[in-house]
Design a protein around this motif. Sequence first.
Motif, short mmCIF file in Angstrom:
data_model
loop_
_atom_site.label_atom_id
_atom_site.label_comp_id
_atom_site.label_asym_id
_atom_site.label_seq_id
_atom_site.Cartn_x
_atom_site.Cartn_y
_atom_site.Cartn_z
N ARG A 1 0.96 -1.16 -0.05
CA ARG A 1 0.07 -0.05 -0.05
C ARG A 1 0.73 1.33 0.03
O ARG A 1 1.59 1.56 0.75
N HIS A 2 0.56 2.11 -1.02
CA HIS A 2 1.30 3.36 -0.82
C HIS A 2 0.29 4.45 -1.54
O HIS A 2 -0.67 3.90 -2.41
N SER A 3 0.50 5.70 -1.28
CA SER A 3 -0.52 6.62 -2.09
C SER A 3 -0.34 6.75 -3.40
O SER A 3 0.74 6.74 -3.95
N ARG B 1 -1.73 9.32 -6.49
CA ARG B 1 -2.56 10.46 -6.80
C ARG B 1 -2.62 10.73 -8.25
O ARG B 1 -3.23 12.01 -8.62
N GLN C 1 -6.89 19.69 -4.07
CA GLN C 1 -6.19 18.64 -4.40
C GLN C 1 -6.98 17.91 -5.47
O GLN C 1 -7.82 17.28 -5.33
N PHE D 1 -6.41 15.46 -7.52
CA PHE D 1 -6.85 14.10 -7.86
C PHE D 1 -7.77 13.66 -6.97
O PHE D 1 -8.32 12.50 -7.41
N TRP E 1 -5.18 8.82 1.41
CA TRP E 1 -6.07 9.29 2.46
C TRP E 1 -5.72 10.78 2.41
O TRP E 1 -4.73 11.25 2.38
N VAL E 2 -6.79 11.61 2.33
CA VAL E 2 -7.00 13.04 2.37
C VAL E 2 -7.43 13.40 3.77
O VAL E 2 -8.63 13.24 3.99
N GLY E 3 -6.57 14.13 4.28
CA GLY E 3 -7.16 14.87 5.71
C GLY E 3 -7.00 16.32 5.77
O GLY E 3 -7.80 16.98 6.45
N ASP E 4 -6.56 16.80 4.67
CA ASP E 4 -6.66 18.29 4.44
C ASP E 4 -7.71 18.92 3.68
O ASP E 4 -7.87 18.80 2.47
N SER F 1 7.39 4.92 0.32
CA SER F 1 8.24 5.80 1.04
C SER F 1 8.76 5.10 2.29
O SER F 1 8.31 4.30 2.85
N ARG G 1 10.12 4.47 6.22
CA ARG G 1 9.55 4.75 7.50
C ARG G 1 10.65 5.00 8.26
O ARG G 1 11.81 4.55 8.24
C1 LIG Z 1 -4.23 11.63 8.64
C2 LIG Z 1 -3.50 11.69 7.38
C3 LIG Z 1 -3.85 12.82 6.33
C4 LIG Z 1 -3.37 12.99 5.28
N1 LIG Z 1 -3.84 13.99 4.16
C5 LIG Z 1 -3.37 13.77 3.07
C6 LIG Z 1 -3.76 15.01 2.38
O1 LIG Z 1 -4.45 16.10 2.42
N2 LIG Z 1 -3.14 14.96 0.90
C7 LIG Z 1 -2.39 14.18 0.46
O2 LIG Z 1 -1.95 13.85 -0.75
N3 LIG Z 1 -1.97 12.95 1.31
C8 LIG Z 1 -2.47 12.97 2.63
N4 LIG Z 1 -2.20 11.88 3.20
C9 LIG Z 1 -1.23 10.67 2.66
C10 LIG Z 1 0.23 10.84 3.21
O3 LIG Z 1 0.74 11.88 2.62
C11 LIG Z 1 0.70 9.44 3.17
O4 LIG Z 1 0.22 8.24 3.57
C12 LIG Z 1 2.23 9.50 3.46
O5 LIG Z 1 2.89 10.48 2.85
C13 LIG Z 1 2.91 8.23 3.27
O6 LIG Z 1 2.97 7.89 2.11
P1 LIG Z 1 2.18 6.34 1.67
O7 LIG Z 1 0.80 6.34 1.97
O8 LIG Z 1 2.57 6.25 0.04
O9 LIG Z 1 2.83 5.24 2.40
C14 LIG Z 1 -2.45 11.85 4.74
C15 LIG Z 1 -2.52 10.87 5.41
C16 LIG Z 1 -2.82 10.70 6.65
C17 LIG Z 1 -2.73 9.34 7.51
#
Ligand SMILES: Cc1cc2nc3c(=O)[nH]c(=O)nc-3n(C[C@H](O)[C@H](O)[C@H](O)COP(=O)(O)O)c2cc1C
Length: 173
Positions: free
Chosen positions: A11-13, A15, A68, A70, A124-127, A161, A163
């Motif tokens: 699992r990785h983000s 976009r 954002q 994406f 995951w988007v928290g912003d 990425s 850890r």
């Molecule tokens: C609480 C939380 C908020 C996040 N908010 C954003 C966001 O608003 N935009 C974004 O592009 N990624 C966001 N992320 C994703 C993180 O940037 C990402 O999970 C982190 O850099 C690790 O990378 P990975 O998911 O590829 O392992 C968020 C992740 C978490 C857990």
Amino acid sequence: MWDFFETVRHRHSIRRYQSDLPVEEEKLNAILEMACAAPSAGDLQAYHVSVVRGRKLRRELAQAASRQQFVAEAPVVLVFSADPVRSATRFGERGANIYALQDATIAAAYAQLAVVATGLASTWVGDFDEQRVKELLELDADLVPVSLLSIGYPAETGELSPRRHLDEMVSWR
Ligand SMILES: Cc1cc2nc3c(=O)[nH]c(=O)nc-3n(C[C@H](O)[C@H](O)[C@H](O)COP(=O)(O)O)c2cc1C
């Protein structure tokens, strides 16, 4: 199908999504079922999930999420909202302030892993502007959106990425 460890490690983000490739209904249902399988305080499942597929609403959500893009490009966005009132019925303030947020967050985390297991990708988007998201989704006043998951077939490979080292974050007593 990957085993659990492979799924978590993979699992990785992502976009960038193949916007025109829809997410199959059965995969979406499987993801939602896995979210519901998450533990919750008192088994109350004090959260709500909004499934967003409409293009216009996804665009508006992207705007509400600090533009954002994406978020608009992903064919599906799941919005996880905490339900503090539901948790408070049994657990009072602790339920309202902590458990409901944890319930919603764990459910979203399970969903995010299920996304990987189904061959899809997510971020995951928290912003985001909480109030605006509530308005857009016409959420009950009591609900608190805590996480947006953009979901779709990937149009990029992304990368794992690094850890922090375990020694830095774990203490053994
Ligand atoms: C609480 C939380 C908020 C996040 N908010 C954003 C966001 O608003 N935009 C974004 O592009 N990624 C966001 N992320 C994703 C993180 O940037 C990402 O999970 C982190 O850099 C690790 O990378 P990975 O998911 O590829 O392992 C968020 C992740 C978490 C857990």
